[in-house]
Design an enzyme around this catalytic site. Structure first.
Site, PDB file in Angstrom:
ATOM      1  N   GLY A 185       0.838  -1.183   0.000  1.00 19.00           N
ATOM      2  CA  GLY A 185       0.000   0.000   0.000  1.00 19.00           C
ATOM      3  C   GLY A 185       0.872   1.231   0.000  1.00 19.00           C
ATOM      4  N   ILE A 187       2.180   5.011   1.400  1.00 17.65           N
ATOM      5  CA  ILE A 187       2.691   5.432   2.702  1.00 17.65           C
ATOM      6  C   ILE A 187       1.505   5.744   3.618  1.00 17.65           C
ATOM      7  CG2 ILE A 187       4.111   7.135   3.911  1.00 17.65           C
ATOM      8  CD1 ILE A 187       5.436   7.660   1.098  1.00 17.65           C
ATOM      9  N   THR A 193       0.415  -2.671  10.090  1.00 13.66           N
ATOM     10  CA  THR A 193      -0.571  -2.951  11.139  1.00 13.66           C
ATOM     11  C   THR A 193      -1.441  -4.143  10.761  1.00 13.66           C
ATOM     12  OG1 THR A 193      -0.636  -0.624  11.802  1.00 13.66           O
ATOM     13  CG2 THR A 193      -2.512  -1.990  12.434  1.00 13.66           C
ATOM     14  N   TYR A 221      13.044  13.379   1.931  1.00 16.04           N
ATOM     15  CA  TYR A 221      11.828  14.170   2.087  1.00 16.04           C
ATOM     16  C   TYR A 221      12.126  15.671   2.147  1.00 16.04           C
ATOM     17  CZ  TYR A 221       9.073   9.957   2.786  1.00 16.04           C
ATOM     18  OH  TYR A 221       8.447   8.762   2.605  1.00 16.04           O
ATOM     19  N   ASP A 260       4.840  -7.246   4.882  1.00 17.46           N
ATOM     20  CA  ASP A 260       4.222  -5.926   4.717  1.00 17.46           C
ATOM     21  C   ASP A 260       4.774  -5.196   3.495  1.00 17.46           C
ATOM     22  OD1 ASP A 260       6.745  -5.166   5.573  1.00 17.46           O
ATOM     23  OD2 ASP A 260       6.023  -3.748   7.085  1.00 17.46           O
ATOM     24  N   GLU A 321       8.129  12.484   7.702  1.00 18.55           N
ATOM     25  CA  GLU A 321       7.030  12.241   6.763  1.00 18.55           C
ATOM     26  C   GLU A 321       6.038  13.398   6.678  1.00 18.55           C
ATOM     27  OE1 GLU A 321       6.570   7.357   7.000  1.00 18.55           O
ATOM     28  OE2 GLU A 321       5.196   8.647   8.130  1.00 18.55           O
TER      29      GLU A 321
END
Length: 378
Positions: A185, A187, A193, A221, A260, A321
């Protein structure tokens, strides 16, 4: 990442169709509080502490993200939904359904509304016998004894006889055709989870990305143009090294593995972050490495809209982030979908989780399991 708790609940009924009441209660617990992992046999015992019809009792193991007080409130709501009317007269009474929390992890709770472990559990066979059926590794945090020891010392001399079995609602999900599931998926989509939750509920081994150890991430970033190539190369090297080290210790023919990420995410992010010439060089290197990497039996992409992703990113609070833009997240989403549309040798399942909260809403979590179940049994 919010951890799951292991909760032991005792369920009893001595009014109406006792077995059916217990079945309905278990189904509601599984739907509204958490994942029912195991269910004991159903035992019949005489009413304890008052004269009445005999009780049916069982116990279950529950995995949930909710606190003990939240579990209690939700259990009381389920009792009420099934017709239980509590009054303030005190003492023991007949009841169509009764849910008691016996243990919450191995913690001690002593509050105005809840005492954990249940203060009378060691004196009640109808609690101890079902608890023993669950075969959980649990020791009473106050008495320092396991269930076998508590039964040996129990002073309850009443009969407690196993009379029925109840199906565990988790048994409806059969993933035996899968040895390796990769969740992916954007970010903040919640892939780690979810993978952690499914691994705990189904007894799977885990394979998680080591993103926090990448020294270029925070720099990227702040200055994407300068650090895009070293970031993507370092990710690719680290992912390949992790796969070589960790997957080599597993037998993907017999072990059940939940991950994950899948390594082709490297190519997707590189497509968005790199200039064209850099990307072509990167792609050549990636394809050499990708040939050697095992493919998952099922690849699940958790689709989530950028606005919701930004909310999740803000909640988890990683400083580096916080400058991520909705436009960047949309580019990543589009790159994933475009790439997945071209995959012919990968079993891909896309689940839109934008309006679903699989941590705080158990029915949303069960929806995801049901979507996986449908794909497995196509």
């Amino acid at each position: 990442m919010k951890a799951q708790h292991q909760v032991i609940l005792s369920i009893g009924s001595n009014q109406g169709d006792r077995l059916e009441a217990i079945k309905e209660c278990i189904a509601l617990i599984h739907q509204e509080i958490g994942t029912v992992i195991q269910v004991s046999r159903v035992y019949e015992t005489a009413a304890w502490g008052f004269d009445s019809d005999a009780f049916y009792n069982c116990a279950l193991v529950l995995h949930t993200h909710f606190s003990a007080s939240e579990v209690l409130l939700k259990a009381l709501a389920i009792e009420q939904k099934l017709g239980r009317i509590r009054n303030n007269e005190g003492g023991y009474q007949s009841r169509i359904i009764d849910i008691d929390m016996i243990a919450f992890d191995e913690v001690i709770i002593d509050s105005d509304i809840l005492t954990i472990p249940h203060p009378l559990m060691q004196n009640r066979k109808f609690v101890l016998f079902p608890f023993q059926d669950l075969k959980v590794n649990w020791r009473h945090p106050v008495l320092g004894k396991n269930i076998t020891e508590l039964i040996a010392e129990c002073v309850d001399d009443g009969e407690c006889i196993a009379v029925a079995s109840v199906e565990n609602p988790l048994q409806k999900f059969s993933f035996e055709k899968l040895n390796y599931i990769a969740f992916e998926g954007n970010i903040g989509a919640g892939k780690t989870t979810l993978a952690t939750k499914i691994a705990a509920d189904f007894g799977a081994k885990t394979f998680f990305e080591r993103f926090a150890e990448n020294s270029f991430l925070e720099k990227f970033y702040k200055d994407q143009e300068r650090y895009a190539l070293p970031l993507e190369l370092s990710f690719l090297v680290d992912r390949y090294q992790q796969i070589a080290d960790d997957l080599a210790t597993l037998d993907l023919q017999t072990d059940f593995l939940v991950a994950d990420y899948h390594v082709f995410k490297s190519l997707i992010f590189a497509k968005v972050t790199l200039e064209e010439e850099e990307y072509l060089l990167y792609k050549n290197l990636f394809e050499i490495i990708y040939k050697e990497i095992p493919k998952p039996d099922l690849y699940v992409y958790l689709l989530q809209h950028p606005e919701r992703l930004l909310e999740n990113i803000k909640k988890r609070g990683r400083d580096y982030e916080q400058e991520i833009s909705a436009d960047y997240l949309e580019q990543i989403n589009n790159a994933y979908i475009a790439y997945l549309d071209l995959q012919k040798d990968l079993n891909v399942l896309i689940i839109d989780v934008t309006n679903r909260d699989f941590v705080n809403n158990q029915s949303d979590y069960l929806f995801i399991l049901e979507e996986i179940q449908k794909r497995v049994h196509l």
